[in-house]
Scaffold this motif. Structure first.
Motif, PDB file in Angstrom:
ATOM      1  N   ASN A   1      43.966  49.718  59.343  1.00 36.82           N
ATOM      2  CA  ASN A   1      43.846  50.005  57.911  1.00 36.82           C
ATOM      3  C   ASN A   1      43.602  48.815  56.921  1.00 36.82           C
ATOM      4  OD1 ASN A   1      46.101  48.485  57.489  1.00 36.82           O
ATOM      5  ND2 ASN A   1      46.995  49.976  59.020  1.00 36.82           N
ATOM      6  N   ARG A   2      43.385  49.066  55.705  1.00 33.22           N
ATOM      7  CA  ARG A   2      42.927  48.057  54.681  1.00 33.22           C
ATOM      8  C   ARG A   2      44.006  46.939  54.566  1.00 33.22           C
ATOM      9  NH1 ARG A   2      38.734  50.698  50.459  1.00 33.22           N
ATOM     10  NH2 ARG A   2      37.093  51.463  51.805  1.00 33.22           N
ATOM     11  N   ILE A   3      45.239  47.373  54.690  1.00 32.64           N
ATOM     12  CA  ILE A   3      46.509  46.662  54.367  1.00 32.64           C
ATOM     13  C   ILE A   3      46.253  45.628  55.379  1.00 32.64           C
ATOM     14  CG2 ILE A   3      48.935  46.785  54.280  1.00 32.64           C
ATOM     15  CD1 ILE A   3      48.850  49.569  53.244  1.00 32.64           C
ATOM     16  N   TYR A   4      46.233  45.912  56.538  1.00 35.04           N
ATOM     17  CA  TYR A   4      46.541  44.786  57.688  1.00 35.04           C
ATOM     18  C   TYR A   4      45.234  43.813  57.261  1.00 35.04           C
ATOM     19  CZ  TYR A   4      45.984  42.642  62.131  1.00 35.04           C
ATOM     20  OH  TYR A   4      45.694  41.649  63.371  1.00 35.04           O
ATOM     21  N   TYR A   5      43.954  44.443  57.097  1.00 36.82           N
ATOM     22  CA  TYR A   5      43.008  43.390  56.661  1.00 36.82           C
ATOM     23  C   TYR A   5      43.255  42.387  55.470  1.00 36.82           C
ATOM     24  CZ  TYR A   5      38.017  42.230  55.579  1.00 36.82           C
ATOM     25  OH  TYR A   5      36.689  41.547  55.508  1.00 36.82           O
ATOM     26  N   GLU A   6      44.028  42.913  54.327  1.00 32.49           N
ATOM     27  CA  GLU A   6      44.346  42.079  53.261  1.00 32.49           C
ATOM     28  C   GLU A   6      45.061  40.831  53.724  1.00 32.49           C
ATOM     29  OE1 GLU A   6      46.237  44.007  50.193  1.00 32.49           O
ATOM     30  OE2 GLU A   6      44.613  45.368  49.875  1.00 32.49           O
ATOM     31  N   LYS A   7      45.590  40.939  54.680  1.00 32.96           N
ATOM     32  CA  LYS A   7      46.629  39.765  55.201  1.00 32.96           C
ATOM     33  C   LYS A   7      45.606  38.641  55.765  1.00 32.96           C
ATOM     34  CE  LYS A   7      50.050  42.467  57.612  1.00 32.96           C
ATOM     35  NZ  LYS A   7      50.893  42.741  59.064  1.00 32.96           N
TER      36      LYS A   7
ATOM     37  N   PHE B  89      40.477  42.823  64.063  1.00 36.48           N
ATOM     38  CA  PHE B  89      40.913  44.371  64.339  1.00 36.48           C
ATOM     39  C   PHE B  89      40.686  44.456  65.825  1.00 36.48           C
ATOM     40  CE2 PHE B  89      39.838  44.839  59.914  1.00 36.48           C
ATOM     41  CZ  PHE B  89      40.876  45.428  59.559  1.00 36.48           C
TER      42      PHE B  89
ATOM     43  N   PHE C  57      42.219  38.471  54.142  1.00 35.54           N
ATOM     44  CA  PHE C  57      41.287  38.507  53.438  1.00 35.54           C
ATOM     45  C   PHE C  57      40.883  36.849  52.707  1.00 35.54           C
ATOM     46  CE2 PHE C  57      39.383  38.836  48.998  1.00 35.54           C
ATOM     47  CZ  PHE C  57      38.016  39.743  49.352  1.00 35.54           C
TER      48      PHE C  57
ATOM     49  N   ARG D 198      43.552  47.265  66.840  1.00 36.31           N
ATOM     50  CA  ARG D 198      42.609  48.521  66.276  1.00 36.31           C
ATOM     51  C   ARG D 198      43.629  49.823  66.252  1.00 36.31           C
ATOM     52  NH1 ARG D 198      36.793  48.410  68.560  1.00 36.31           N
ATOM     53  NH2 ARG D 198      38.362  48.465  70.816  1.00 36.31           N
TER      54      ARG D 198
ATOM     55  N   THR E  31      33.237  37.858  58.596  1.00 36.56           N
ATOM     56  CA  THR E  31      33.630  39.024  58.134  1.00 36.56           C
ATOM     57  C   THR E  31      35.010  39.277  58.364  1.00 36.56           C
ATOM     58  OG1 THR E  31      32.674  40.192  60.015  1.00 36.56           O
ATOM     59  CG2 THR E  31      31.082  40.178  58.065  1.00 36.56           C
TER      60      THR E  31
ATOM     61  N   GLU F 150      46.878  49.150  63.837  1.00 42.14           N
ATOM     62  CA  GLU F 150      46.911  48.677  62.572  1.00 42.14           C
ATOM     63  C   GLU F 150      45.522  48.722  61.844  1.00 42.14           C
ATOM     64  OE1 GLU F 150      49.180  46.633  60.723  1.00 42.14           O
ATOM     65  OE2 GLU F 150      50.579  45.590  62.173  1.00 42.14           O
TER      66      GLU F 150
END
Length: 328
Positions: free
Chosen positions: A132-138, A123, A140, A127, A118, A130
Motif C-alpha cells: 500500500n502507499r502508506i508503507y511506501y510513505e515511510k 516492497f 519516501f 509485498r 524509485t 504491506e
C-alpha cells in the motif's frame, strides 16, 4: 590434420550453463576435425588427448590430468588467479571472454539503480502484508532521481567503458577509481587513483563495483571504507563477491538504516554450486535493504552466440599461431 578435441565443463542440468546442441555448434564449427567433449565424462586415460579447454570450472585436479593442454579459454571475464599462475608456469596459452557481457551486466546495473532510486525494492519482502502507499510513505524521503546521485565506478575495464557511455545519459556526476593515472575520460567528472579510494567513497553516494579480483582488491570494501560513505548511500556489486567483506556489509546494513546493498555476486565461502551461489541460511536473506540476484548478470538471450563466436575466432587465430583475442 590431427583432430582438435575441445574439452568443456558446460554440460549441467540448468539451461543457462548447458552447451548448445551439436546442430547449433555446427553452424559455427562445420569442421569434422573439431570435436567437443564434456571433460567430466571423459575417462582418465583420455584426458591426455585434450589440447584445448573451454569453460569456467577448471580446477587443479583436472588440470594435473591434462598433461598435453596447450590453451585454456575461460568462458567468463574473471579468472581463477591460482589456476592462471599454474597455466603460466606450464606456458599454456590463456584467454577469456571479456567484452561479451558488457550489455547484459550494464542492464543489470541499471535495474539495481532504478530499484534503489524509485524505492521499489522496499516492497520485496513486504509485498503481501504491506502492499500500500502508506508503507511506501515511510521511505519516501529516501527516494532520489538517478540524476541527483553522485556515482562512483570502481575499475575501468570493458564493462566500465560501456556503462559510462550509457549512464551519462541519466547522470553527469560520475567519478571513477583507476589503478594508474588517466588525465580525462569523456563522461567522467573526477578520476581517483586507487590509493585515494577512501576519499572517493566519502565524496559519492552510489558505488558500482567492477573491480577484478586480485590480491589488492580482495576485501577492499570493508568497515573502514563503508564508514567513509555518506549516510544515505548504496553499493552495487556485480564483479566478485570477495571484493566486499560480507560481515562488514551485514553490520553496516544493521547500523545504517539508509544504506542499501545490491549484489549479483557472493563470497566463495558461501558458494554451494553453479545453481546456488549463496547458502540458504545466509543472513542476507533476513535483511530488508539488500537486493539480490543469483549470479545472472552475464546471461542474455544471445549469450551462447557471443560465446561461441568468440571461441571460433580465437580458434582460427590459435591454429595459425597468431595472438588470441582477450589474451591474458
Amino acid at each position: 590434420m590431427r583432430k582438435i578435441i575441445i574439452a568443456h565443463d558446460f554440460n549441467l542440468s540448468i539451461f543457462l550453463y548447458r552447451i548448445p546442441s551439436d546442430k547449433f555448434l555446427k553452424n559455427y564449427f562445420n569442421d569434422k576435425l573439431i570435436k567437443f567433449v564434456d571433460v567430466n565424462k571423459l575417462k582418465k586415460k583420455d584426458l591426455n588427448k585434450i589440447t584445448i579447454f573451454w569453460g569456467n570450472r577448471l580446477n587443479k585436479k583436472i588440470l594435473n590430468e591434462l598433461i598435453n593442454l596447450k590453451w585454456v579459454h575461460f568462458a567468463s571475464s574473471g579468472t581463477n588467479l591460482e589456476i592462471v599462475k599454474i597455466l603460466r608456469k606450464r606456458q599454456i596459452k590463456i584467454s577469456n571472454s571479456k567484452g561479451i557481457y558488457n550489455e547484459s551486466i550494464t542492464q543489470l546495473i541499471f535495474t539495481f539503480i532504478f530499484l534503489i532510486c524509485t524505492g521499489v525494492h522496499y516492497f520485496n519482502k513486504k509485498r503481501k502484508r504491506e502492499f500500500n502507499r502508506i508503507y511506501y510513505e515511510k521511505f519516501f524521503l529516501n527516494i532520489e532521481n538517478v540524476s541527483s546521485k553522485k556515482i562512483l565506478i570502481l575499475g575501468y575495464g570493458n564493462i566500465s567503458k560501456y556503462l559510462i557511455n550509457k549512464l551519462y545519459i541519466f547522470n553527469n556526476n560520475i567519478s571513477l577509481v583507476v589503478n594508474k593515472k588517466i588525465n580525462s575520460i569523456k563522461g567522467i567528472k573526477k578520476i581517483f587513483l586507487f590509493k585515494d579510494i577512501k576519499s572517493a567513497f566519502s565524496q559519492n553516494n552510489l558505488i558500482i563495483n567492477l573491480l577484478p579480483e586480485n590480491d589488492a582488491t580482495i576485501n577492499i570494501i570493508n568497515k573502514k571504507l563503508l564508514n567513509e560513505l555518506p549516510q544515505h548511500s548504496s553499493i552495487i556489486n556485480v564483479s566478485r563477491g570477495d571484493i566486499v567483506n560480507t560481515k562488514d556489509i551485514i553490520n553496516h546494513l544493521k547500523t545504517n538504516k539508509k544504506f542499501i546493498y545490491a549484489t549479483d555476486v557472493y563470497s566463495k565461502k558461501d558458494y554451494i554450486n553453479p545453481y546456488k551461489p549463496i547458502k540458504t541460511n545466509s543472513e542476507f536473506f533476513n535483511l530488508e535493504r539488500i537486493i539480490m540476484t543469483p549470479h545472472i548478470g552475464a546471461f542474455s538471450k544471445d549469450y551462447w552466440e557471443k560465446q561461441i563466436e568468440l571461441l571460433k575466432n580465437n580458434l582460427i587465430l590459435y591454429k595459425s599461431g597468431r595472438k588470441l583475442i582477450n589474451k591474458i
